[in-house]
Design a protein around this motif. Sequence first.
Motif, short mmCIF file in Angstrom:
data_model
loop_
_atom_site.label_atom_id
_atom_site.label_comp_id
_atom_site.label_asym_id
_atom_site.label_seq_id
_atom_site.Cartn_x
_atom_site.Cartn_y
_atom_site.Cartn_z
N HIS A 267 0.83 -1.22 0.00
CA HIS A 267 0.00 0.00 0.00
C HIS A 267 0.86 1.27 0.00
O HIS A 267 2.02 1.21 -0.36
CB HIS A 267 -1.00 -0.05 1.16
CG HIS A 267 -1.71 -1.36 1.21
ND1 HIS A 267 -2.85 -1.61 0.49
CD2 HIS A 267 -1.41 -2.52 1.86
CE1 HIS A 267 -3.22 -2.88 0.70
NE2 HIS A 267 -2.36 -3.46 1.51
N GLU A 282 -2.18 0.30 7.87
CA GLU A 282 -1.35 -0.78 7.35
C GLU A 282 -0.13 -0.22 6.63
O GLU A 282 0.99 -0.70 6.80
CB GLU A 282 -2.18 -1.67 6.41
CG GLU A 282 -1.35 -2.78 5.76
CD GLU A 282 -2.15 -3.67 4.80
OE1 GLU A 282 -3.37 -3.45 4.65
OE2 GLU A 282 -1.54 -4.58 4.21
N HIS A 336 2.59 -7.08 4.34
CA HIS A 336 1.22 -6.59 4.55
C HIS A 336 0.76 -6.85 5.97
O HIS A 336 1.39 -7.57 6.73
CB HIS A 336 0.26 -7.29 3.57
CG HIS A 336 0.43 -6.81 2.18
ND1 HIS A 336 -0.40 -5.90 1.60
CD2 HIS A 336 1.39 -7.11 1.25
CE1 HIS A 336 0.02 -5.66 0.36
NE2 HIS A 336 1.11 -6.38 0.13
N VAL A 337 -0.38 -6.22 6.30
CA VAL A 337 -1.02 -6.42 7.59
C VAL A 337 -2.46 -6.83 7.32
O VAL A 337 -3.11 -6.27 6.45
CB VAL A 337 -0.95 -5.13 8.45
CG1 VAL A 337 -1.77 -5.29 9.72
CG2 VAL A 337 0.49 -4.79 8.78
N ARG A 368 -9.02 -8.58 -0.80
CA ARG A 368 -8.79 -7.30 -0.13
C ARG A 368 -7.49 -6.67 -0.64
O ARG A 368 -7.45 -5.49 -0.96
CB ARG A 368 -8.72 -7.53 1.38
CG ARG A 368 -8.68 -6.26 2.19
CD ARG A 368 -8.87 -6.53 3.68
NE ARG A 368 -7.96 -7.55 4.19
CZ ARG A 368 -6.66 -7.36 4.37
NH1 ARG A 368 -6.11 -6.21 4.08
NH2 ARG A 368 -5.90 -8.34 4.83
N GLU A 369 -6.43 -7.47 -0.74
CA GLU A 369 -5.16 -6.91 -1.17
C GLU A 369 -5.19 -6.51 -2.65
O GLU A 369 -4.53 -5.57 -3.06
CB GLU A 369 -4.01 -7.91 -0.92
CG GLU A 369 -3.84 -8.33 0.53
CD GLU A 369 -3.31 -7.22 1.43
OE1 GLU A 369 -3.26 -6.06 0.99
OE2 GLU A 369 -2.95 -7.51 2.59
ZN LIG Z 1 -2.19 -5.19 2.41
#
Ligand SMILES: [Zn+2]
Length: 489
Positions: A267, A282, A336-337, A368-369
């Motif tokens: 992100h 995140e 990522h988180v 989501r990612e």
């Molecule tokens: Zn992510």
Amino acid sequence: MRNPIYLFIAIFTLCFLNVGVSADVPMKNVKMKLHEFDGVQYISGLEFADTQNIRTIFYEDKEKLEFRFPDSKVTISPHSSYIKVDDKIFHMYLPVIYDGTDFFIPAEPFMNILNNTSLPNAAIDSSEEYVVSTAPLYNVNNVKVVNKVNGTIIKIQTEKQFSQSVISASITRGGWLNLTVAGALIDSANIVNSPVEYPVMRVRAIQSQESAQISFMLKAKVDDYEINTTQNEILITLRVATAENADRIKEMRSKWLLDTIVIDAGHGGKDPGAVGKGGLLEKTITLDVAKKLGRMIEREMGVNVIYTREEDVFIPLWKRTKVANDSGGKVFISIHVNSSPSSRSAKGFETYLLRPGKTKDAIDVAARENGVIQLEEKNHEYKESSNENLILATMAQSSFMKESEFLAAEVQKQLDRVLSTPNRGVKQAGFHVLVGASMPNVLIELGFISNRDEAKLLGRSSYRRKIARSIFDALVNFKDKYETPLIVD
Ligand SMILES: [Zn+2]
């Protein structure tokens, strides 16, 4: 209904179907436009072939057009009134008109011939604008072989979507890939005569009562294959171990040195990623862990680090792998988180490999990612990221899959040693950020920002350093295991 008599004739004729295909095949009605020249009605030869779903061959030297029915051959010649059906010659009294592209056949005598042979019957419909006839109602029509850089796709054209559960496949020792499709009605003549190319050498088709089998003789040894279906295709994706491919991998591996590691902080910029309590983002956590990890690698490993971003900026997904490939990266790590707003108790760390998602959880995480694509201005870059390309991308990576699997397991092992949150294991899903990375690659979800306790931990710099240290340790073990000398199998 201006001419009820014609309609009657049409219905009457079609009730006495007499066609040159196996009687078991259901038929559909087709119609061809009538053309009028000098008061005479004609039908287009190309339209005739098209509605019958048959092939035509034009012999230029002999000026002959051949219609190839499954068990009949019909030959016409421009400007000639003779027509040949198999070995029988008929006279139509009027010649075929050839306009340079299409062949117009006098409708009346042609229908007479159709109705007096084993060919599909035909009649003029009530509007007097069309000739109606019948054609076999196949739901599997033809086969096409498409070669891509990293594999081959066999595309089988279908009239409907076949569920994967009705398809089975196997490869025989002799090199035949046999595909059985329940409920398929195959146009055998078309399928067998479909032009194919390497690695498919021959196609065979067998129709039986409940199913059909299509077999492909493969020239090359297939490492792996996968079957998918769409509304109008059955796709068989083959990964073929071609000699040149093997050589390329061999060469690449013999030179393999872990000299560049690409770290991708998930992100950034207008894309905050997952959002936690108290405004924890995140994108902030991933960037900090990426930098901490990068510094350890440079200082303690003496390995070059490339970041996909070093600041709070927005980088499209496709650009992240491009940076990795262009920099000659040897490993790609995406950080990522996780977040699970619907289940705030979810917690723990997990590492992903690029493969079509297998579990619902994994698919949710990938969705989501991948969702960030909507924020990208030029999201047309992903038009190619269809399922079939994802499968090829995954297969292209199977040359690195062993390495990626080892790294993922190592990351989980090292994180497990120092973190008290649950080890959720190594998973697989279709992440766009990993598509196209030509190096071992993994995506790590450090923890759940949606979980109150874990969010608190992730907000701490010392906790993030612990995480970076664990990933670093995993990379050290990875380097030990895979750096020269490599054994090529
Ligand atoms: Zn992510």
